[in-house]
Design a protein around this motif. Structure first.
Motif, PDB file in Angstrom:
ATOM      1  N   PRO A  84       3.566  27.525  -5.969  1.00 54.91           N
ATOM      2  CA  PRO A  84       3.539  26.812  -4.679  1.00 54.91           C
ATOM      3  C   PRO A  84       4.885  26.191  -4.326  1.00 54.91           C
ATOM      4  CG  PRO A  84       1.523  26.374  -5.886  1.00 54.91           C
ATOM      5  CD  PRO A  84       2.416  27.138  -6.818  1.00 54.91           C
ATOM      6  N   GLU A  85       5.634  25.786  -5.326  1.00 58.71           N
ATOM      7  CA  GLU A  85       6.938  25.174  -5.062  1.00 58.71           C
ATOM      8  C   GLU A  85       7.984  26.183  -4.616  1.00 58.71           C
ATOM      9  OE1 GLU A  85       5.046  24.807  -7.822  1.00 58.71           O
ATOM     10  OE2 GLU A  85       6.316  24.687  -9.630  1.00 58.71           O
ATOM     11  N   ASP A  86       7.655  27.463  -4.617  1.00 63.78           N
ATOM     12  CA  ASP A  86       8.545  28.482  -4.062  1.00 63.78           C
ATOM     13  C   ASP A  86       8.407  28.590  -2.542  1.00 63.78           C
ATOM     14  OD1 ASP A  86       7.798  30.527  -6.909  1.00 63.78           O
ATOM     15  OD2 ASP A  86       9.612  29.331  -6.575  1.00 63.78           O
ATOM     16  N   THR A  87       7.449  27.876  -1.988  1.00 64.73           N
ATOM     17  CA  THR A  87       7.249  27.884  -0.548  1.00 64.73           C
ATOM     18  C   THR A  87       8.496  27.360   0.166  1.00 64.73           C
ATOM     19  OG1 THR A  87       4.857  27.630  -0.698  1.00 64.73           O
ATOM     20  CG2 THR A  87       5.902  26.911   1.356  1.00 64.73           C
ATOM     21  N   ALA A  88       9.032  28.187   1.064  1.00 62.90           N
ATOM     22  CA  ALA A  88      10.285  27.829   1.737  1.00 62.90           C
ATOM     23  C   ALA A  88      10.631  28.925   2.738  1.00 62.90           C
ATOM     24  CB  ALA A  88      11.424  27.693   0.727  1.00 62.90           C
ATOM     25  N   VAL A  89      11.616  28.638   3.565  1.00 61.80           N
ATOM     26  CA  VAL A  89      12.244  29.682   4.360  1.00 61.80           C
ATOM     27  C   VAL A  89      13.403  30.225   3.536  1.00 61.80           C
ATOM     28  CG1 VAL A  89      13.472  30.250   6.481  1.00 61.80           C
ATOM     29  CG2 VAL A  89      11.598  28.579   6.531  1.00 61.80           C
ATOM     30  N   TYR A  90      13.423  31.528   3.369  1.00 60.57           N
ATOM     31  CA  TYR A  90      14.437  32.182   2.551  1.00 60.57           C
ATOM     32  C   TYR A  90      15.486  32.834   3.450  1.00 60.57           C
ATOM     33  CZ  TYR A  90      11.761  31.442  -1.692  1.00 60.57           C
ATOM     34  OH  TYR A  90      11.119  30.861  -2.754  1.00 60.57           O
ATOM     35  N   TYR A  91      16.753  32.617   3.094  1.00 58.87           N
ATOM     36  CA  TYR A  91      17.877  33.125   3.865  1.00 58.87           C
ATOM     37  C   TYR A  91      18.759  34.020   2.995  1.00 58.87           C
ATOM     38  CZ  TYR A  91      16.764  29.149   6.921  1.00 58.87           C
ATOM     39  OH  TYR A  91      16.133  28.248   7.742  1.00 58.87           O
ATOM     40  N   CYS A  92      19.183  35.140   3.550  1.00 62.37           N
ATOM     41  CA  CYS A  92      20.228  35.897   2.884  1.00 62.37           C
ATOM     42  C   CYS A  92      21.572  35.471   3.477  1.00 62.37           C
ATOM     43  CB  CYS A  92      20.019  37.402   3.020  1.00 62.37           C
ATOM     44  SG  CYS A  92      19.886  38.029   4.700  1.00 62.37           S
ATOM     45  N   ALA A  93      22.599  35.562   2.666  1.00 58.24           N
ATOM     46  CA  ALA A  93      23.908  35.082   3.087  1.00 58.24           C
ATOM     47  C   ALA A  93      25.014  35.959   2.524  1.00 58.24           C
ATOM     48  CB  ALA A  93      24.113  33.637   2.636  1.00 58.24           C
ATOM     49  N   LYS A  94      26.047  36.146   3.309  1.00 58.41           N
ATOM     50  CA  LYS A  94      27.203  36.954   2.926  1.00 58.41           C
ATOM     51  C   LYS A  94      28.325  36.041   2.413  1.00 58.41           C
ATOM     52  CE  LYS A  94      31.067  39.338   5.072  1.00 58.41           C
ATOM     53  NZ  LYS A  94      31.909  38.133   4.977  1.00 58.41           N
ATOM     54  N   LYS A 112      28.213  34.267   6.802  1.00 58.04           N
ATOM     55  CA  LYS A 112      27.163  34.867   7.639  1.00 58.04           C
ATOM     56  C   LYS A 112      25.821  34.593   6.996  1.00 58.04           C
ATOM     57  CE  LYS A 112      29.602  38.581  10.023  1.00 58.04           C
ATOM     58  NZ  LYS A 112      29.426  37.958  11.353  1.00 58.04           N
ATOM     59  N   TRP A 113      24.854  34.253   7.848  1.00 59.11           N
ATOM     60  CA  TRP A 113      23.510  33.910   7.388  1.00 59.11           C
ATOM     61  C   TRP A 113      22.472  34.674   8.205  1.00 59.11           C
ATOM     62  CZ3 TRP A 113      22.618  30.323   3.440  1.00 59.11           C
ATOM     63  CH2 TRP A 113      23.760  29.638   2.992  1.00 59.11           C
ATOM     64  N   GLY A 114      21.421  35.073   7.532  1.00 65.09           N
ATOM     65  CA  GLY A 114      20.304  35.679   8.227  1.00 65.09           C
ATOM     66  C   GLY A 114      19.460  34.604   8.901  1.00 65.09           C
ATOM     67  N   GLN A 115      18.468  35.041   9.663  1.00 61.33           N
ATOM     68  CA  GLN A 115      17.650  34.109  10.425  1.00 61.33           C
ATOM     69  C   GLN A 115      16.574  33.446   9.583  1.00 61.33           C
ATOM     70  OE1 GLN A 115      17.085  37.234  10.177  1.00 61.33           O
ATOM     71  NE2 GLN A 115      14.910  37.658  10.369  1.00 61.33           N
ATOM     72  N   GLY A 116      16.357  33.914   8.371  1.00 66.97           N
ATOM     73  CA  GLY A 116      15.351  33.322   7.509  1.00 66.97           C
ATOM     74  C   GLY A 116      13.997  33.996   7.625  1.00 66.97           C
ATOM     75  N   THR A 117      13.292  34.039   6.527  1.00 67.58           N
ATOM     76  CA  THR A 117      11.931  34.578   6.498  1.00 67.58           C
ATOM     77  C   THR A 117      11.066  33.611   5.693  1.00 67.58           C
ATOM     78  OG1 THR A 117      10.588  36.541   6.000  1.00 67.58           O
ATOM     79  CG2 THR A 117      12.381  36.054   4.471  1.00 67.58           C
TER      80      THR A 117
END
Length: 123
Positions: A84-94, A112-117
């Motif tokens: 449950p503690e992994d709950t978050a918005v995840y972003y990829c980044a360059k 550079k950052w993605g929009q998040g999932t």
């Protein structure tokens, strides 16, 4: 060129999800960060440009695996044994540099950052 993250969703504790990021930046290291509600964004994992080196936050080590496919221009985050503690918005980044500066975990090293999932893990 923007980063596009996908693959988030709802999972049960102990389950798995795989995130994907469209990332046409084969000359750069790539990373995943996450931001939980009410918390600051934090480093999750990084991978060097040729996949020769990976690093992980202690909280995900042994459960998450970062990988990349420079032919398909994609970076992945395989997440197993979700909590449950992994709950978050995840972003990829360059990573902003074509060489290793000595660290991967600081946000200012990325340009550079993605929009998040969104990833939601239920107990």
């Amino acid at each position: 060129v923007q980063l596009q993250a996908s693959g988030g969703g709802l999972a049960q504790a102990g389950g798995s999800l795989t995130l994907s990021c469209a990332a046409p930046f084969g000359m750069y290291a790539m990373s995943w960060f996450r931001q939980a509600p009410g918390k600051e964004r934090e480093f999750v994992a990084s991978i060097s440009r040729r996949s020769s080196s990976t690093s992980y936050a202690d909280s995900v080590k042994g459960r998450f695996t970062i990988s990349r496919d420079n032919v398909k221009n994609r970076v992945y985050l395989q997440m197993n044994s979700l909590k449950p503690e992994d709950t978050a918005v995840y972003y990829c980044a360059k990573y902003a540099y074509t060489y290793y500066t000595g660290a991967y975990s600081q946000e200012y090293l990325y340009d550079k950052w993605g929009q998040g999932t969104q990833v939601t893990v239920s107990s």
